[in-house]
Every structure is written in structure tokens, then in C-alpha cells.
Enzyme design. Structure first.
Site, PDB file in Angstrom:
ATOM      1  N   LEU A 151       6.484   1.713  -3.596  1.00  0.00           N
ATOM      2  CA  LEU A 151       5.695   0.742  -2.839  1.00  0.00           C
ATOM      3  C   LEU A 151       6.540   0.027  -1.766  1.00  0.00           C
ATOM      4  O   LEU A 151       7.595  -0.507  -2.063  1.00  0.00           O
ATOM      5  CB  LEU A 151       5.115  -0.297  -3.809  1.00  0.00           C
ATOM      6  N   ASP A 152       6.036   0.023  -0.531  1.00  0.00           N
ATOM      7  CA  ASP A 152       6.686  -0.678   0.593  1.00  0.00           C
ATOM      8  C   ASP A 152       8.082  -0.137   0.908  1.00  0.00           C
ATOM      9  O   ASP A 152       8.891  -0.820   1.539  1.00  0.00           O
ATOM     10  CB  ASP A 152       6.763  -2.196   0.331  1.00  0.00           C
ATOM     11  N   GLU A 153       8.358   1.085   0.453  1.00  0.00           N
ATOM     12  CA  GLU A 153       9.680   1.659   0.680  1.00  0.00           C
ATOM     13  C   GLU A 153       9.620   2.920   1.547  1.00  0.00           C
ATOM     14  O   GLU A 153      10.637   3.575   1.772  1.00  0.00           O
ATOM     15  CB  GLU A 153      10.326   2.026  -0.667  1.00  0.00           C
TER      16      GLU A 153
END
EC number: 3.5.1.10
Lengths: 284, 284, 284, 284
Positions: free
Chosen positions: D227-229
Site C-alpha cells: 500500500l502506497d509503495e
């Protein structure tokens, strides 16, 4: 949205002025949500904006106005007191480019811009579609059939009919006649697609391309009879390079135009702008 | 710093051009570190810059030039081949403001700008101090005593004496005579303290203050005999507000000036700029 | 520079507060040059800064303080009254990177930063040169020979000896011990080379390169014992691309570092910053 | 819009590579409109994008692919050849915030984004209205009734049904299951409302407010199961101050979100993005 009253003042700078105003406010038990001051040291003019919780006051707006009036007179204030819950009527003018129009409509629709939009007026009929979506009355003013003079007469009648408090030229590509500029002084906002004073007049992106600048921008300003010379409210710029064609600039610049115009309109609606001579104080 | 050769080309766009150049490079086993292309679709001109590891080539710079020459002729190229290890001689001109001068000196001193600085020339004697710090020969040209014509003669003699490859006007506040502008065409860089074409001429910050713009900036450009009209290399802007006086703008704008000038000079020194007519291609 | 007194206040928000302060000021005939207010609606805290022409007051700074004191007590104010003509003593700490140091020194030397610089302390001896140029006492603290504990003892002694009002870590690459952080609370400013909270800790540009961000930046903040967690005063960012190596980022990021640090220091020196919990109010 | 073929390549860097490709192109008489190269010196990987006028080639796209294939194999290229006139199918996912959705729809409607939008899928039914305006099939997936697993199954079926080439999460506030992330690898773009890696996870504006940063931003990235990476395509930031509440940040940040997402999507549609490991090369 919490209801506030906005007290906006400009007057000659004087010792005791802030004390008098804040004492007045304290005397009525006002809770101040936001306060901004500015002294123009060059002209000795003072500017002040207060945002006050309406429910902290034992007074109606009208009553407030009448008790404040003597103080205002004493200090030769140019002032207004407005109610954040009163929606201003904002008429939108457009031509064939829709990006600024659609942007304002969406911000209004989602309550980012707190106002009413009583009408959209355009010199191209295909703008009807957007007006219909948002359920806003639409008027096509046919410049070609009517001629410029009659067309602007009709526009002025429409603005009068809808009692527009503010007129926004959302990439409206007709030059307003002087008489209309004067009638709308301080109540009409335009977006110009360059970082003024660079590239005033027609085709600013082409001018920017020809000059080879490394930045393009947009300027939101009040309409005056001096084309592209009105008091500037907001400007945006973005970086470009040699690889951007004039068409690329047109595309990219729209982002600047939308943002500068939306900010400018919001500042105006929230009574954050004071026009002073040909410049603005913006308590953003 | 790894040694590279920089091959910079502009010529009429033609099919097979890139193939010819890259075949030539591959034929000599060149390792390409960086390659940039641009086609100006409006004028049909092609621009190309290659940065090649020197140690991948079995040729000296001179030999490279002579074997490349026929290809260049065939495609009507305007071209140069330079050695990243050859330090250009950059003469600095200044007046009484030191921020751009000091900024360039520090960047040079810390190897951010790879060049020699053979001399600093100023029309104010107090710049001597900074020259001394960095151990750079200093020349005060006294415009008041000499008069403008003689003074510029002396400057031109100094530039000749030091064999300056590039002359940088680091807030040098004297207007160069046409003849000198022409002699230095493409080899002199100026910083103007506004986002041109806004506020050309004198006192741009005061002009910006008077106009009430919401952004100020700086423009780095080549010197031409049309004052403030030369090809733009780099621009910087920053946001201001009504609360900034003209003096605040002067202070804040210095940051833009330093950065735009330093970038412009670096791009020039790294052969990243191609002047085409009155604009630039900058492979930044 | 016109002499002003700066009255900076934070306290619980209360009706009548502004009136009380401005009445006090008007009662002493104060000419207010600049006034800024902020109410933190979440915590109910009020922040205020006035800049007052000293020559408009019939009081000395000391006398002003003593007559203002009862009012301050009544409203439970955290407050200070400072004199713009009193130069604060700013000690500079550096390591082996000189760009921030030189930038601050030049801004100080040209009066952009109004302060005294009583000393430069560095853990690398080659910083001596810059201190000499600006005629500032220099102290090399040799961390390798002394060990960390003794070295910081010496630094603390030096700061005490020079009676530093503010300590600026101009890319000083040693982590201050907790005890020193606490001793310098609110009086030490650091520049971190990333847009915090991204890339706290060591080698932020390498971290940024590894993560593939499209922006890099710098953060100026007060030093606290929580590394890189102190109250942020100012941040700067700039755009990068895939073509920038970690080394390019180091070079480009210096521009952000210099500007964020210089702004942060100036805001502090001009009493524009109020620390509240772990955040700042900056009346820029 | 002129028809072009886009040849996008990444492969191990080798001498002769550019020559081979450009010779191939010249051999087929290709007129190159735009060419971009990048060598990642750290990993020794080479990236190249060519935009070629389709009418300059004597070959169809298919024929081009088959004749280019051996060359691609020889140099171990990861490559694609696409037709600018082929509209990709872009499915839009939304929740209750409409600004990104409306922004993309308008840019698509005015041909700034050249693609088809076969469907809008939302977990809130009131998004129907916007889909209707633009005459795009709408699907409400009711997460509450269906449960997360079934809901995502339905979404995956819809994406399959509409043969989506790209899925855009226009402020879609549900976390995609790993299996779907993997199925959409390199074909799903998200907008996160912070300048990542700062403030990953929930409520980034509140996090930003709590930390007291002076900038907020938005990040457009490919969706991955971390996530969000995911690989970042584009980031935007804007300046804020202590006077901005978390709600102000939400409002202001939308401008960053819209612009970062629109740019990211356009770069993807124009085949300007190459994912390499967990980063991107963007030939903007």
C-alpha cells in the site's frame, strides 16, 4: 459552515484605530475567528478584515451596521459588513472553452465556492450542455446575429435581471465595452491566460511560445476598461521547456487558469479582497 | 569527474540523421552517457546533444573532429565537439550588488560550476574584497572618471587579455554598447531581475510593486543589443503578496536571481544550450 | 532600518483580548507597522505579533515591559517584547559542507540577516577559511581526538562563552546529545536535507533516489531531542526526474537547503515564529 | 491528431544499441517526431522512446512489429510498439469524493486525455449522476451489502467485461486485495493525497496538520500490493501555513490531486512511463 460576519475596512492609518475597532467588537462580546491587518506604509492607508462568529454577537447584521456606523464615520472608513451565510449571486460568462466554466461549476456544486449561480451566459450555444447538467439557466447571446452592441446590451439586461453580485468571465473571449466595465467595477473578475503584464492582448500562449519564455501562467484580475490592466487578485505559473509547442502550452496553461480563477473568485466571495487604487490587498 | 566529450548539433531535420550520427558513434565504440533530441516541428530544425565517455573512444578530440567533419558537412550541421575536462574561462562583471557574484564564486569554488574564473571586473571598487577572498584578479573600471566609451573599451581589452570564453553579467548595471554585444554574441549571459518580458528596463521590482503582481522573478538570458530581449535560458519566480514592499521584493528576488543565473551559467558551461534564432533549446 | 519593538504573545483565546492589547498600545500612542493574529480553533490558543515604531512610544523597552506586565498576567500570556535594533548573537555550527554556512554569512554581511555572528564552530578544520574571510572567530572541535562527549562539552562551553542567543546547525552532521538539545530548546535551528517527515535520518538524497520520488526538498526546524522531529519552521521543494542521479539531487537540493534555512533563521531573528507544542506559527 | 507509432524500449545498455534502432528506423524511412533516451548508470539499463509519424512508414503496425522483433531479441529488449490512434480503455473507480473523477472526465471529454472510458465503478451510488452526464456506463458496487471479497470480485469481473487496459483509482477509498493488485500490475494508477513517502496510510491531511508541515501534496503512483509503495509517476505540492486547518488542506490539496493524477494518467496513455523495478522513467 459556521455563520460569521465579515467586517472589512480600509481607511487612513491612525493611532487608536485598531483599539477602537477591537474595543467595539469586545464590547459586543464578539468571538473573532480570523483577523488580518495591513498598513500600506507608502500611502498611509490601513486595511483590516475581521471574521466574527455570528452567534457570539447579541446583534443582527443590520443592528451591527447601524451601531458601527458612527465609528466608521469618525475614522473615514470605507467599510462593509457581510454575512457568510448570504450567498452571492455569481453570473458566469463563457465562450467556447469550457475548462474554467466546468471547474467553477464543480467547485460550486461541491460547496467549495459558497454562492448561487443564477445563470450562465455564453456566445457559443454548445455551453448549454454544461448549464443543463448543473441545472443552471442558460442564455446564448448570439454576437454574430445581434452585433456587438446589442449583444452586450442583452448581457447587461441579463445580469440585471438575475441581480448578479459578481460576474465572472470564465474565458469569455469578447472585450467588454467601457460602459459595461464601469457598471461592473469591482464586481467582475476575468482570467487572462498569461502572467500579466507579460503577453497582454490576444493569443498569449502563442506570444509566450514566440518569445521563448521558460514559464507560462495565468492572471485573475478585476475587469476595468483598460484591457488586461485591472487590479490583479491572483497569479499562477508553471515551468515549460523548448519541447512544448504553443498547443502544449495551451493544454498545460489551463491548469494555471483554473486554479488562479477559482482562488480569485473564492477570495472575492469570502470578502478577502480590498481594491485600492489599481492594486489589491488579499487577506488569503 | 568522468571525462566526456559533448557533441552538440543543430541542422535541418532529415530522415536518417540520427541513424547516421549514432552509427558513427557506435562505429567508434562510443559509450553514450546522455543523449537528448529535439525537433522543432514549426521550423523543421533538429537539435541533438550527446555526452560520450572519453575513455570509450579510440580517438582524441581532434581526431574525432576531423573524422566527424564530412558527416557534419553532408547534413549541413551547425556543430561543436567539446571536452568536459577543458575548463572554460568565465569573466565576471559586477556593480555594487554582490549576491550573484558571491553565489557564482562559491559554486565555482566547490566545483559545482566547472570552469576557470580568470578575472572579476567591476565598476565599483568595493568588489575587490570578494575577488581577494577567492584569489581572482580584480579590475575596477571607473566609469565616472573614464566615461562610458573608454570604460567599455577597457572592459573589452580585459576580456580579450584574459581570453574569456564566457562573460557573465552578475548584476552588472551598465548597458553594454551594441558593438560589444555583437562581439560577445552567444558568449555573454545576463541576469535580469524580473520574469521577462514583464518589467524590462530599469527598477523592475519597483515596477512589479507598482503593478501589484502576485509573483516576482528573474530571467537569465544571452546578451544582445536589444536590451532585455536576448534568448532566455532560465527563469525563476516566487510568490509575493500585498504585504511585501518594493524593498522586500528586492530581498526576496535575490534568491530567484541567484538560482536562475547559476542554472543558466551551468547549462551553458555543460554545452546544454543551443541558441536558435532568438530562443534557446536547453537540454537541462 | 527603522527601530521597532516587537510584541509577541500567545495565550488562551478570550473575548476582549485584542481590544485590551490594542487599547494599551493606542493609550501609549503606538504606531503599528505590522500586526498579525492567529487563533488555533482546535486548541483555543491565540497568537499575536505586533511591530511598533519605537519612536512613536514615550516609553523605553524596559518601561514598556513593566507597564505591560499586569495585562500579560491578567490574560495568562506567554509573551516577549524585543527591540529590532538589538542584534541577537547567532553561533554557526558546520561540518564539511560549506554552502549553508557561506550563504548565511553573506546574508549577514549584506544586512539581510540582522544579527551578530560571534563564532563559527566546526568539526572540520577547513571551515576556518570562511570564518577568516568574514572575520569571525573560528573554533575547530576535533571530534575524533576528543570523542563525542568531550567535543560536545566544548561546544556547549563555546556557546556559553559567546552568549549565543541562537545556534544554527548549518549542515552540522553530528547528532546533538539530548542534554544539549534540551539546553538549547527553542534556540537552535537545524536544516534537514529532505521534505520531512520523508527521509528522516541519514543520507536523505540517497533515500529519495532509491524511492524514486519526483520532488526533493529541505526542512528548517527547531532542534529537539527527537531527531528530525522538531517543530518545522520552513520547507522548500523542487522538481526532479528519473534523469537525476543521487549526486544531482545533492547538488540541486543545496538550493532548497540554503533558502529554507535562511528563511527560517530570518523568521526567528525577526520574532516571527511562535512554537506551540510541536508545531510553529510563523507570521512570515 | 497526427497518427504516430510509439516505440518504447528498455534493455541492458550496450554500444551500438541506439545506432541499431535508429538505423532500423531510417531504413524504413521513419520520420521521428520525438525521441527520448535515458541510461541508468547505476543499473546499466537503457530506456528509449520514439514517436514516429505513422504516414512516414511503409509498414503497418503489425508488420513493423514483426520486422522489429529480431532486433529486439538480439538486444534482449523489453519493448512495445503502440498506435497513438488506438484508444485505450480506462476504467474509473471512485468513492464519495468527485473532484478527481470529474476532472478526468472533463479532460477526456475535451480530448486532453485520448482514451475511451468504458465504465465508472463506485462504492457510493451518488456518483451515478456524473457518469450519466458524460454518458458512461455506471456500476455501483455495494461494499456494505456484498462484503469486501464479493465486492472486489464484482469489480474484477467488470474490469474484465469492459476489457479495461488501465484502471484509475480516482480517490477510491478501498484497499485492493493483493490478488487484484497483482492482476493489475502496471495497469492500475492511484492518487494518494500526500507527498509520499510522507503520510502514507489513512487521513494524510490530518497527519500533515498534526505534524505541522509547511507543504502539502499528492502522489500519483502505480498500484502494488504494498500500500502506497508503488512506483511514483508524478507528484505535486503546494505551500500552506499555520493558518490552514486540516479542512483547508483537504480543500487546497484537491488541486494537487487533480493535477498529479491527470498528468500521471496522460503520461501512461501516451506511453511515456517505463516501470523499472519499483521506480519509473517518465519521458514527460
Amino acid at each position: 459552515m459556521q455563520q460569521t460576519f465579515r467586517l472589512v475596512i480600509d481607511c487612513p492609518d491612525q493611532v487608536g484605530l485598531v483599539a477602537a475597532v477591537s474595543q467595539f467588537l469586545a464590547g459586543h462580546n464578539a468571538t473573532i475567528v480570523e483577523a488580518s491587518h495591513h498598513t500600506d506604509l507608502q500611502t498611509g492607508r490601513f486595511f483590516m478584515r475581521h471574521e466574527i462568529r455570528a452567534d457570539s454577537l447579541p446583534l443582527s447584521l443590520e443592528a451591527f451596521r447601524s451601531v458601527f456606523s458612527p465609528l466608521a464615520e469618525q475614522y473615514q472608513m470605507n467599510w462593509r459588513l457581510t454575512d457568510s451565510h448570504r450567498k452571492q449571486k455569481v453570473a458566469l460568462l463563457a465562450s467556447h472553452e469550457s475548462h474554467c466554466l466546468i471547474d467553477l461549476l464543480h467547485r460550486w456544486h461541491t460547496n467549495e465556492l459558497y454562492c448561487d449561480i443564477p445563470c450562465i451566459i455564453a456566445n457559443h450555444p454548445h455551453m448549454q450542455q454544461f448549464a443543463d447538467w448543473y441545472n443552471v439557466p442558460f442564455h446564448w447571446v448570439d454576437f454574430q446575429t445581434l452585433g456587438k452592441e446589442k449583444a452586450f446590451e442583452e448581457i447587461q439586461n441579463l445580469l440585471h435581471h438575475y441581480q448578479a453580485d459578481l460576474t465572472v468571465l470564465a474565458r469569455f473571449m469578447q472585450i467588454l465595452p467601457n460602459q459595461l466595465c464601469e457598471a461592473l467595477a469591482g464586481k467582475a473578475i476575468n482570467i487572462h491566460h498569461s502572467f500579466l503584464p507579460s503577453f497582454a492582448g490576444a493569443k498569449p500562449y502563442q506570444q509566450a511560445y514566440d518569445r521563448g519564455v521558460k514559464l507560462i501562467g495565468a492572471t485573475c484580475h478585476y475587469v476595468t476598461s483598460d484591457l488586461d490592466e485591472g487590479p490583479i487578485i491572483e497569479q499562477e505559473v508553471m515551468r515549460i521547456s523548448h519541447s512544448d509547442s504553443a498547443a502544449d502550452m495551451v493544454r498545460k496553461g489551463k491548469n494555471c487558469e483554473k486554479q488562479a480563477l477559482a482562488n480569485g473568485v473564492r477570495y472575492h466571495l469570502e470578502d478577502r479582497v480590498i481594491i485600492h487604487q489599481h492594486k489589491t490587498v488579499v487577506f488569503a
